[in-house]
Each structure stands twice: as C-alpha cells, then as structure tokens.
Design an enzyme around this catalytic site. Structure first.
Site, PDB file in Angstrom:
ATOM      1  N   SER A   1      -6.893   3.977  -3.110  1.00 46.94           N
ATOM      2  CA  SER A   1      -6.700   2.995  -2.029  1.00 46.94           C
ATOM      3  C   SER A   1      -6.482   3.731  -0.713  1.00 46.94           C
ATOM      4  CB  SER A   1      -5.481   2.127  -2.318  1.00 46.94           C
ATOM      5  OG  SER A   1      -5.102   1.461  -1.125  1.00 46.94           O
TER       6      SER A   1
ATOM      7  N   HIS B   1     -11.181   1.912  -2.783  1.00 44.48           N
ATOM      8  CA  HIS B   1     -10.470   0.629  -2.717  1.00 44.48           C
ATOM      9  C   HIS B   1      -9.989   0.384  -1.291  1.00 44.48           C
ATOM     10  CE1 HIS B   1      -8.097  -2.633  -4.628  1.00 44.48           C
ATOM     11  NE2 HIS B   1      -7.165  -2.335  -3.726  1.00 44.48           N
TER      12      HIS B   1
ATOM     13  N   ASP C   1      -8.024  -2.221   1.228  1.00 44.62           N
ATOM     14  CA  ASP C   1      -7.059  -3.316   1.252  1.00 44.62           C
ATOM     15  C   ASP C   1      -7.113  -4.046   2.583  1.00 44.62           C
ATOM     16  OD1 ASP C   1      -5.693  -3.189  -1.323  1.00 44.62           O
ATOM     17  OD2 ASP C   1      -5.107  -1.175  -0.686  1.00 44.62           O
TER      18      ASP C   1
ATOM     19  N   MET D   1      -5.696  -7.047   4.778  1.00 46.30           N
ATOM     20  CA  MET D   1      -4.508  -7.916   4.884  1.00 46.30           C
ATOM     21  C   MET D   1      -4.511  -8.598   6.243  1.00 46.30           C
ATOM     22  SD  MET D   1      -1.615  -5.391   3.325  1.00 46.30           S
ATOM     23  CE  MET D   1      -1.935  -4.340   1.887  1.00 46.30           C
TER      24      MET D   1
ATOM     25  N   HIS E   1     -10.518  -5.531  -1.455  1.00 44.23           N
ATOM     26  CA  HIS E   1      -9.460  -6.416  -1.965  1.00 44.23           C
ATOM     27  C   HIS E   1      -8.975  -7.283  -0.812  1.00 44.23           C
ATOM     28  CE1 HIS E   1      -5.056  -6.457  -3.719  1.00 44.23           C
ATOM     29  NE2 HIS E   1      -5.588  -7.659  -3.656  1.00 44.23           N
TER      30      HIS E   1
ATOM     31  N   MET F   1      -6.653  -9.676   0.770  1.00 45.52           N
ATOM     32  CA  MET F   1      -5.332 -10.306   0.769  1.00 45.52           C
ATOM     33  C   MET F   1      -5.223 -11.133   2.039  1.00 45.52           C
ATOM     34  SD  MET F   1      -3.305  -6.998  -0.664  1.00 45.52           S
ATOM     35  CE  MET F   1      -4.702  -5.970  -0.203  1.00 45.52           C
TER      36      MET F   1
ATOM     37  N   MET G   1      -2.339  -7.429 -10.082  1.00 44.40           N
ATOM     38  CA  MET G   1      -1.394  -6.745  -9.192  1.00 44.40           C
ATOM     39  C   MET G   1      -0.179  -6.299 -10.006  1.00 44.40           C
ATOM     40  SD  MET G   1      -2.875  -6.700  -6.317  1.00 44.40           S
ATOM     41  CE  MET G   1      -1.548  -5.714  -5.604  1.00 44.40           C
TER      42      MET G   1
ATOM     43  N   ASP H   1      -3.502  -2.562  -9.868  1.00 54.38           N
ATOM     44  CA  ASP H   1      -3.271  -2.131  -8.489  1.00 54.38           C
ATOM     45  C   ASP H   1      -1.793  -2.200  -8.132  1.00 54.38           C
ATOM     46  OD1 ASP H   1      -3.382  -1.687  -5.771  1.00 54.38           O
ATOM     47  OD2 ASP H   1      -4.603  -3.438  -5.302  1.00 54.38           O
TER      48      ASP H   1
HETATM   49  C1  DX5 Z   1      -0.932  -3.379  -2.214  1.00 50.92           C
HETATM   50  C2  DX5 Z   1      -2.365  -2.951  -2.214  1.00 50.92           C
HETATM   51  C3  DX5 Z   1      -2.603  -1.744  -3.019  1.00 50.92           C
HETATM   52  C4  DX5 Z   1      -1.891  -0.525  -2.527  1.00 50.92           C
HETATM   53  C5  DX5 Z   1      -1.680   0.373  -3.695  1.00 50.92           C
HETATM   54  O1  DX5 Z   1      -0.814  -4.588  -1.559  1.00 50.92           O
HETATM   55  O2  DX5 Z   1      -3.208  -3.975  -2.728  1.00 50.92           O
HETATM   56  O3  DX5 Z   1      -3.998  -1.477  -3.171  1.00 50.92           O
HETATM   57  O4  DX5 Z   1      -2.593   0.166  -1.539  1.00 50.92           O
HETATM   58  O5  DX5 Z   1      -0.975   1.458  -3.241  1.00 50.92           O
HETATM   59  P1  DX5 Z   1       0.075   2.240  -4.156  1.00 50.92           P
HETATM   60  O6  DX5 Z   1      -0.737   2.930  -5.197  1.00 50.92           O
HETATM   61  O7  DX5 Z   1       0.693   3.161  -3.170  1.00 50.92           O
HETATM   62  O8  DX5 Z   1       1.006   1.225  -4.724  1.00 50.92           O
HETATM   63 ZN    ZN Z   2      -5.337  -3.385  -3.323  1.00 47.14          ZN
END
Ligand code: DX5
Ligand code: ZN
Length: 218
Positions: free
Chosen positions: A8, A33, A35, A37, A66, A68, A137, A175
């Site tokens: 990620s 990956h 993320d 948000m 991903h 969010m 998650m 994740d």
């Molecule tokens: C959290 C994200 C993850 C995050 C994982 O909201 O969806 O993808 O980056 O990071 P680590 O491995 O540091 O928990």
């Molecule tokens: Zn993620």
C-alpha cells in the site's frame, strides 16, 4: 501456500512515489495497492484520479484501487480511465451493490467488495458471482500503521467457506496491520492477496521488507 503481495503506497513517500513503487516492484510486489479516501467515508483524505493516472505511467504491476469514499458510483469512470486494474468498493455505502459491481466490470476492471471489520460475511451471499475478489479489512479503514484485529483470522476462514459453498473462486485480500508477526497466520487462514503499508514502506527499504514478509509467511 502462494499469495500475492500488494504494497500500500499510503505509507510510501508521497514526494517520491515513482521511486518507492519501483523499489517495491524490484522486491517482488505483485500489485500496487492505492488507498483512495474522501474525508467522508473515512476521516482522512488521500489521492484521486489524477494521481492514479500518474502512477499508471510508472507502475509495471496492476493498480489495485481501494475506494474508501461515500459515493463510489460517481467516480468509477474516472478511476477506470485513470488506469485502475482493480476497483474495490465498500458494501457499507452501496444500497445497489449488484449494479455497482456490474458497472465496474463493464468498464473492463476487476470488481472487488470490501467488508469493514464490523460488517458480516453474509453481505457477500447475493453478490458472490459478481465479484472478482473480496477485500477484508483487518483494521478500521482510514489510516496506515494500525494494529491488526485478531478476529479477522476467523473471518477469513468463514469468508473462504462461504465463497467455496457458492462456487466462487474469488481470492480473499486482507488489508491492515499485516506484518512479519501475523502474515503466516493470515495466509494460512486463506488470504491470497496481502496488503501491507507500514511494514513495507515504514522502514525505508521496501524491497527488503517484502522479502522479509515473504520469508515470514513460510
Ligand atoms: C487503511 C488502508 C490500508 C492501509 C494499510 O485504511 O486501506 O490499505 O494502507 O496499511 P498498514 O499495512 O500500514 O496497516
Ligand atoms: Zn487499503
């Protein structure tokens, strides 16, 4: 047991994403990956389609995006056009999940469903045949570097059993909070795609970190 590594980039250096992605790929990353948000579904804001488009220019591995966000439907086209190879959406915000998954697939992108830690596995029952992967998650989404929630291990097993019963071969992606101390348990529970942010990029040596995670998984 074989599995794919999906570092990620949330924990990478945002001023040096191309460098960090290259290092992760050199270390054997299978997917990148990403993320996304929006500050509404989760209390953090990260990146959007323009950055995904830029990542697409440098990444040689598929982009695992991903979402969010509160309204994923509004952005599917933009992320597909930017170069997302996989789009994962949270069931918690989608009253018409079946339609959303169809829309993702119609864009030529792999469609994934994400379950928060508090969301039951049964949410997958009616959509299993529309799903290319399932993302569980193992932290509450919003931030990197959080602690793995141990009950996820049993949830992985129950998810695999449900998918098998429904005839789905969709891989399970996990994740959040995965590191050398728990990756073996996560993989042996049935995870086939491992997301890792802090444990890959946190120490500044992504390639070595991926090798260490793979070794720990054996
Ligand atoms: C959290 C994200 C993850 C995050 C994982 O909201 O969806 O993808 O980056 O990071 P680590 O491995 O540091 O928990
Ligand atoms: Zn993620």
């Amino acid at each position: 047991m074989s599995f794919q590594m999906a570092p990620s980039i949330l924990s990478a250096d945002f001023a040096h994403l191309a460098r960090d992605i290259a290092a992760a790929e050199a270390g054997g990353a299978d997917l990148i990956h990403v993320d996304v948000m929006d500050g509404h579904f989760v209390p953090n804001i990260t990146i959007g389609p323009p950055v995904v488009k830029a990542l697409k220019r440098v990444a040689t591995r598929p982009l695992d995006v991903h979402l969010m966000v509160q309204d994923p439907d509004a952005y599917l086209n933009a992320f597909a056009a930017a170069g997302a190879d996989m789009l994962s959406v949270h069931v918690e915000v989608l009253p018409h999940l079946h339609r959303t998954l169809e829309a993702i697939r119609a864009l030529g992108v792999k469609a994934g469903v994400v379950l928060n830690p508090s969301t039951p596995v049964s949410m997958l029952e009616e959509v299993a045949s529309e799903v290319d992967h399932v993302l569980l998650m193992s932290v509450n989404p919003g931030f990197g570097g959080q602690k793995f929630i141990p009950s996820t291990l049993d949830k992985i097993r129950r998810t695999r059993a449900l998918l098998d019963r429904l005839g789905s071969r969709a891989p399970i992606e996990v994740d959040g909070g995965i590191d050398a101390s728990n990756i073996a348990a996560v993989v042996s529970a049935g995870a086939q795609i491992i997301v890792a942010g802090q444990s890959v990029f946190g120490g500044g040596h992504p390639a070595a970190a991926i090798a260490a995670l793979r070794a720990a998984a054996r």
